[in-house]
Design a protein around this motif. Structure first.
Motif, PDB file in Angstrom:
ATOM      1  N   VAL A 133       0.839  -1.203   0.000  1.00 26.96           N
ATOM      2  CA  VAL A 133       0.000   0.000   0.000  1.00 26.96           C
ATOM      3  C   VAL A 133       0.875   1.255   0.000  1.00 26.96           C
ATOM      4  N   LEU A 136       2.426   1.929  -3.394  1.00 28.78           N
ATOM      5  CA  LEU A 136       1.468   2.514  -4.334  1.00 28.78           C
ATOM      6  C   LEU A 136       1.259   3.996  -4.053  1.00 28.78           C
ATOM      7  N   LEU A 137       1.085   4.342  -2.793  1.00 34.02           N
ATOM      8  CA  LEU A 137       0.792   5.731  -2.436  1.00 34.02           C
ATOM      9  C   LEU A 137       1.990   6.637  -2.704  1.00 34.02           C
ATOM     10  N   GLU A 154      -7.773   6.409  -1.520  1.00 35.71           N
ATOM     11  CA  GLU A 154      -6.619   6.684  -2.383  1.00 35.71           C
ATOM     12  C   GLU A 154      -6.352   5.555  -3.372  1.00 35.71           C
ATOM     13  N   LEU A 155      -6.930   4.377  -3.114  1.00 37.88           N
ATOM     14  CA  LEU A 155      -6.638   3.214  -3.943  1.00 37.88           C
ATOM     15  C   LEU A 155      -7.840   2.818  -4.791  1.00 37.88           C
ATOM     16  N   CYS A 272      -4.586  -3.767  -7.188  1.00 35.85           N
ATOM     17  CA  CYS A 272      -4.942  -2.364  -7.045  1.00 35.85           C
ATOM     18  C   CYS A 272      -3.883  -1.415  -7.596  1.00 35.85           C
ATOM     19  N   LYS A 274      -2.979   3.172  -7.528  1.00 36.48           N
ATOM     20  CA  LYS A 274      -3.317   4.451  -6.901  1.00 36.48           C
ATOM     21  C   LYS A 274      -4.396   5.132  -7.739  1.00 36.48           C
ATOM     22  N   ARG A 275      -5.435   5.620  -7.072  1.00 36.26           N
ATOM     23  CA  ARG A 275      -6.602   6.146  -7.794  1.00 36.26           C
ATOM     24  C   ARG A 275      -6.253   7.341  -8.671  1.00 36.26           C
TER      25      ARG A 275
END
Length: 294
Positions: A133, A136-137, A154-155, A272, A274-275
């Motif tokens: 996580v 990714l962030l 955020e994901l 997943c 990052k959005r």
């Protein structure tokens, strides 16, 4: 406000001096000073504290420095994306994954991906669930495979699938005659567990607490492959992702037993990204390939 001024600001910040920044950029120090003054006028705030020893950021300057890094990273990403658009066969993809999924998902998938896109470089890093996580962030990974994360705005979770843990025992273990086991049964025997950095360890502990049992931990490790090897050499019970338990040489005489409480917990493995991340074409290609197999 213009990019040239931001570039000068960033270099002065890195060098700690107008003179050193001017030497590095091969421009006059007065030109840099003028651009910084224009920035300060536009923003209505002083950006640097000046002294005989050099300069340092003010509080306003620190805020701008954070944004400037993001701007330049975005520009670099856009340039990379445009290059990739010119030739979709080229590029770089960074993947962060928990260990239990990597062997089953990536080995065959990457083999097929390489045949189709031999010039795309793929870097795969094995991390624990929380580190995936964080990668990714921080955008040190483009694609993440993790599990048991709570929904985070955020994901973007592209796809989910059920995850399964198994009590892995040698064929001569007292529990080997069972088709499935409970944590209460497991607690009667010494066991080998993933270390506390693993999300599956937290899941095991949470379900053990709910069941009111305490496991007899003989060994723990942050390597699932080592745990599997230790089951073989010690004859003890170990808890592993079901896919990892089955990923073995035919000569190894294991039996993987579903764990009742954990199967009922409904924990999921997630693919997943990052959005807010704009995915480069090679990332989209690999993500689509992984989604098909997930």
């Amino acid at each position: 406000m213009n990019l040239q001024a931001l570039k000068y600001f960033d270099e002065v910040n890195r060098c700690g001096s107008f003179r050193r920044a001017a030497d590095k950029l091969n421009v006059a120090a007065s030109a840099i000073s003028r651009q910084i003054q224009n920035l300060e006028y536009d923003l209505g705030a002083q950006l640097f504290e000046r002294s005989v020893r050099g300069v340092r950021l003010t509080e306003a300057g620190e805020l701008l420095a954070i944004r400037v890094r993001g701007i330049f990273n975005s520009i670099s990403q856009v340039k990379s994306d445009i290059d990739d658009l010119n030739d979709l066969q080229r590029g770089h993809v960074r993947v962060a994954s928990v260990e239990g999924v990597a062997n089953t998902i990536f080995a065959e998938n990457c083999a097929r991906f390489f045949v189709r896109f031999p010039l795309v470089q793929v870097a795969i890093e094995i991390l624990d669930a929380q580190q995936v996580v964080e990668a990714l962030l921080s955008e040190t990974a483009d694609i993440g495979i993790t599990f048991g994360i709570s929904d985070r705005p955020e994901l973007n979770i592209v796809k989910r699938r059920p995850g399964h843990l198994a009590a892995v025992v040698p064929r001569d273990h007292p529990l080997s005659c069972e088709d499935h086991v409970t944590l209460k049964q497991i607690a009667k025997f010494p066991s080998i567990l993933p270390s506390t950095g693993f999300g599956i360890r937290r899941l095991i502990e949470d379900e053990s607490d709910r069941a009111g049992v305490q496991l007899k931990i003989a060994f723990e490790s942050n390597s699932l492959e080592l745990i599997r090897r230790m089951i073989e050499t010690t004859g003890l019970l170990g808890i592993l992702p079901h896919s990892k338990a089955l990923d073995r040489s035919p000569s190894v005489n294991f039996k993987a037993l579903p764990i009742t409480e954990i199967d009922k917990s409904g924990y999921m493995t997630e693919l997943c990204v990052k959005r807010t991340r704009i995915l480069a074409p090679p990332v989209k290609m690999l993500l689509g390939s992984l989604e098909e197999d997930f």
